[in-house]
Design an enzyme around this catalytic site. Structure first.
Site, PDB file in Angstrom:
ATOM      1  CD  GLU A   1      -3.271   0.683   2.019  1.00 16.39           C
ATOM      2  OE1 GLU A   1      -2.958   0.504   3.211  1.00 16.39           O
ATOM      3  OE2 GLU A   1      -4.444   0.718   1.632  1.00 16.39           O
TER       4      GLU A   1
ATOM      5  CG  HIS B   1       7.068 -29.256   3.361  1.00 18.06           C
ATOM      6  ND1 HIS B   1       7.950 -30.267   3.081  1.00 18.06           N
ATOM      7  CD2 HIS B   1       7.461 -28.737   4.545  1.00 18.06           C
ATOM      8  CE1 HIS B   1       8.831 -30.374   4.067  1.00 18.06           C
ATOM      9  NE2 HIS B   1       8.552 -29.456   4.969  1.00 18.06           N
TER      10      HIS B   1
ATOM     11  CE  LYS C   1      -9.475   3.046   4.130  1.00 16.18           C
ATOM     12  NZ  LYS C   1      -9.016   3.432   5.446  1.00 16.18           N
TER      13      LYS C   1
END
Lengths: 536, 536
Positions: free
Chosen positions: A320, A349, A451
């Site tokens: 950000e 893994h 937002k």
């Protein structure tokens, strides 16, 4: 493939005062490369000085950037800011003590749980700190609601069934009225009302003084209000009340956490030699590894379960901050530094196969923790413990990658405790600030984040519902789109209708068509959604 | 920015039988692009046919690849294999019933917890399935130990304090003796012994018949043993006992889970038109988006808390399968397809800034879940629920990215339940298989993964300890490295000594030097490590 001893000595930076070491010996740069960066690094340090002195470091939003003051209030640009910071820490400590000793309690007894309601920068820091420092002995168990997922709310409420009267709800929103946070608050409030419990007696707010959330908390007599300030960005708010309150309530020493951050700040504020300044060295390494454009992504692998959320935290902090379209002169640069990872050795893994053999478009940051365990040391074979396996996995993996030409950085901390965590986060905050200076982007705004991303869709939803309520017969999505004069939105209209018709309790109903996309929709006359809306 | 209705209709694939839809209308390819891929897609389908018929699809390890038989035993290449699969499912169901009704119980009562011990492919599938399908009503609470972190073991044991006698331990290792799994087993066994509880009465094994783990479980009279077979790879083992046992014990319907996977297999096995075959369309989209080289990484964003582990699961499935150095003719290709992500809308607030404005080196896979919640629907404002906010965030974000030229794929499922999850995972298994055919790599081996990565370091550790035990005086790391005739390993020797000297309970002691790297080390005569070694 081991690193030659002299190179290891030269490119390992022991930040003893902050209890941390940084090893960049497996980054294939040399002193000439660093030397070429020197003027830019010096400018970056000066810019950070100005920032810490209270300059408008975020010109787009016309605000100061003050997260470094949070652990050194004496450096704040005004006495008032310094006092505010110190007062906030003291009030958090006092509140946590009162919660722990039962002076402040819920309707049904001492608080045992805390639900932290916040999103983005108001959630990731608290989640990291609480998971890193927590365990079975926590004073309160901290849960986090960080998403507009109603099923997530249901799942948490089921876990807390019968305990709401001993559960504290902490609502965090800097500006006070982020839509998701507001929705989650309404959900929690409704849950308390359904149980006949007074919500206000269980709620605290962390927000900017005077915000709408602050006003609600004041008017309704919530238990407490804690401040954040406009000069604290969400992604750097972990040493503000945002991170400190949950940590303190859980039982951590926030004073020690702040001390760790302050020690790292002291160490990285001045020294202009990257070999003596781990934040500068880290920023230089990122720059060199990605050619100043983020050409390699950063895989963060902490070899410790408690640090599993560190990569997500850094993902936000870094991406950000540096993922920007324009540089500070307004030229398009499309910058970025992609971060991902979970934990070692587990991730070995999962995708080491690609890291070793596949695309060479990354570097790794290994995080090593010296302390093995508090519990009993068990020898799996003579002289060998499980922690030796963990350490051996880190060493073996790092060497195998190095042998294949994949560079890596190693950060080591003594333990996952308040001090080291504070130092580790402060190191990265400063490295990000310095790196942003190197690439000339504003690290402190987020012009591309909406937002209110949901708002356009919610407006379309209301237009659809209004039209359907007045329609005489079921309509297809494209008919509705034309009727509301948004024919180009037909696919969005379909997806919305499809969404609204999924739950039989809602008003929108579907009449199947030849294909799913030919379905027709209508609304029932009476509203079937149950429950009380938020009174806030 | 919405997709035109005709394009949306054309590039949305409704896999109605499997309850899933795939929308690739926001991938900017067209029918010509798909047409050019047709011959390769047809070959890929044929190769998958041969694989499902029992061909040696993994030539490097000379084994068949049979995970599709796990949900269609009638398709297995021999009757015996088919019977083995059906028997295993029945035995898991019977065991879970016995655990639930208390017929099989721990030393101190009915089982309430299960600790799943496994790493990599033996952990990620179970973690995803248990988190996606679990909640407060679980029959047993499933915990996972997936790392060689002793502190992680301590933390789990603290949570289980007083409950070990009602805790089932399920040890999963295909080959039977993965070092980390072995170490974790020793830790759990020791914990039971310290409590005076008979470990065997609380343990089950999932492993290849005849493996060393199988033998231990048989000899010691563990509660049960469940088979996996060499033709099941770890990253595609979720529909074998590896994933089925924890799901069944937790309380899920594994029959429905298998049915969901089987339905997706049926749908994606034959149809050669990508518009009618979502696995083929997904593989084609990945190929086009990354130019067949993985040039764009895949950001997976499920908009549902329960699917938060899906990106990690896919990270392993995709990256370990396609991240290869050589193609099947042995030519160096350094392939890969990087996968990361957590969940939406949360991740919007973490790094959407970079996705919208920064580097354009990715595509997004949105996962949408139609079912909103089981709990009460609450209106936040008239006609608007929290789920509408979540959906609106997905729509708004997807459109904003599309408007900036960032492509995305959307997969929608009706709910996070057994059937949809089975279908979703089967879709990706086949898409990976098809994509690997398109880029001509062996998707079923992992030549770059060294499961014994720690072994070189552990051998060096033993050599150091032997030398120090015979030394007359404290030595520096470089002196030790020379003495054991590995001077080029001095930096590794230092890191090992530094590690061993960190815990005061261990034999290695440090004498500080002028700098940390000049410290000298020696060993105390008597071993100070407490605890009993594993008797296995």
């Amino acid at each position: 493939m081991a690193v030659p001893w002299e190179r290891y000595r030269r490119y390992r930076c022991d930040a003893t005062e902050a209890g941390l070491s940084l090893d960049v010996s497996r980054v294939r740069f040399n002193d000439d490369d660093l030397y070429r960066l020197t003027p830019a690094l010096s400018s970056a340090l000066l810019a950070m000085d100005r920032l810490e002195a209270g300059a408008i470091a975020n010109p787009d939003e016309r605000r100061m950037v003050g997260h470094y003051w949070l652990r050194a209030p004496e450096l704040a640009p005004t006495l008032e800011i310094g006092h505010d910071i110190a007062d906030a820490v003291a009030s958090i400590q006092a509140f946590a003590r009162a919660v722990h000793d039962g002076t402040v309690a819920g309707a049904e007894g001492s608080f045992e749980h805390m639900v932290h309601v916040g999103i983005g920068g108001s959630a990731l820091g608290p989640q990291l700190v609480c998971d890193a420092l927590g365990g079975a002995g926590d004073r309160l168990t901290v849960h986090v609601l960080d998403n507009a997922d109603p099923d997530g709310v249901d799942r948490l409420l089921a876990r807390l069934a019968g305990s709401l009267g001993r559960t504290l709800v902490s609502v965090v929103s800097k500006t006070g009225w982020t839509p998701t946070t507001r929705g989650l608050l309404a959900e929690m409030q409704s849950a308390y009302e359904r149980e006949g419990l007074p919500f206000a007696r269980h709620a605290v707010a962390t927000t900017m003084p005077g915000s709408s959330l602050d006003e609600v908390a004041l008017e309704r007599g919530w238990l407490a209000r804690f401040p954040i300030w406009e000069w604290v960005g969400g992604r750097t708010s972990v040493t503000s009340a945002v991170g400190l309150l949950p940590a303190a309530v859980q039982g951590a020493s926030i004073a020690t956490f702040l001390e760790g951050a302050a020690a790292m700040d002291r160490l990285t504020r001045q020294a202009s030699d990257p070999h003596a300044n781990p934040a500068l060295m880290l920023a230089a390494a990122w720059h060199w590894l990605g050619s100043g454009r983020g050409d390699r992504h950063m895989v963060v692998l902490p070899y410790k379960d408690r640090l599993q959320l560190l990569p997500r935290y850094l993902q936000q902090l870094v991406m950000e901050s540096v993922g920007k379209r324009l540089d500070r002169s307004g030229a398009p640069v499309h910058q970025g530094l992609t971060v991902y990872g979970n934990k070692g050795s587990t991730d070995q893994h999962a995708y080491l196969q690609q890291l070793r053999d596949g695309r060479s478009d990354f570097f790794v940051v290994f995080v090593r923790v010296h302390a093995e365990r508090a519990g009993q040391l068990l020898e799996l074979e003579p002289g060998v413990t499980l922690g030796d396996h963990l350490f051996g996995s880190l060493e073996g993996t790092r060497d195998a990658l190095f042998a294949r030409g994949r560079d890596s950085i190693t950060i080591a901390i003594p333990a996952v405790d308040e001090r080291s965590l504070g130092a580790l986060l402060a190191l990265h905050e400063r490295a990000v600030g310095l790196y942003a200076e190197l690439i000339d982007v504003n690290a402190y705004h987020q012009p591309g984040v909406d937002k209110e991303a949901a708002m356009g869709t919610l407006a379309l939803q209301q237009a659809i519902l209004r039209h359907l309520a007045s329609a005489d017969e079921p309509l297809t999505a494209s008919e509705v789109a034309s009727a509301i004069r948004q024919p180009e939105q037909a696919s969005s209209v379909f997806e919305l209708l499809d969404h609204l018709a999924m739950d039989a309790r809602r008003r929108v109903c579907r009449v199947a068509g030849e294909t799913p996309l030919d379905a027709r929709f209508h609304v029932r006359a009476a509203g079937h959604v149950r429950g009380k809306g938020p009174s806030t």
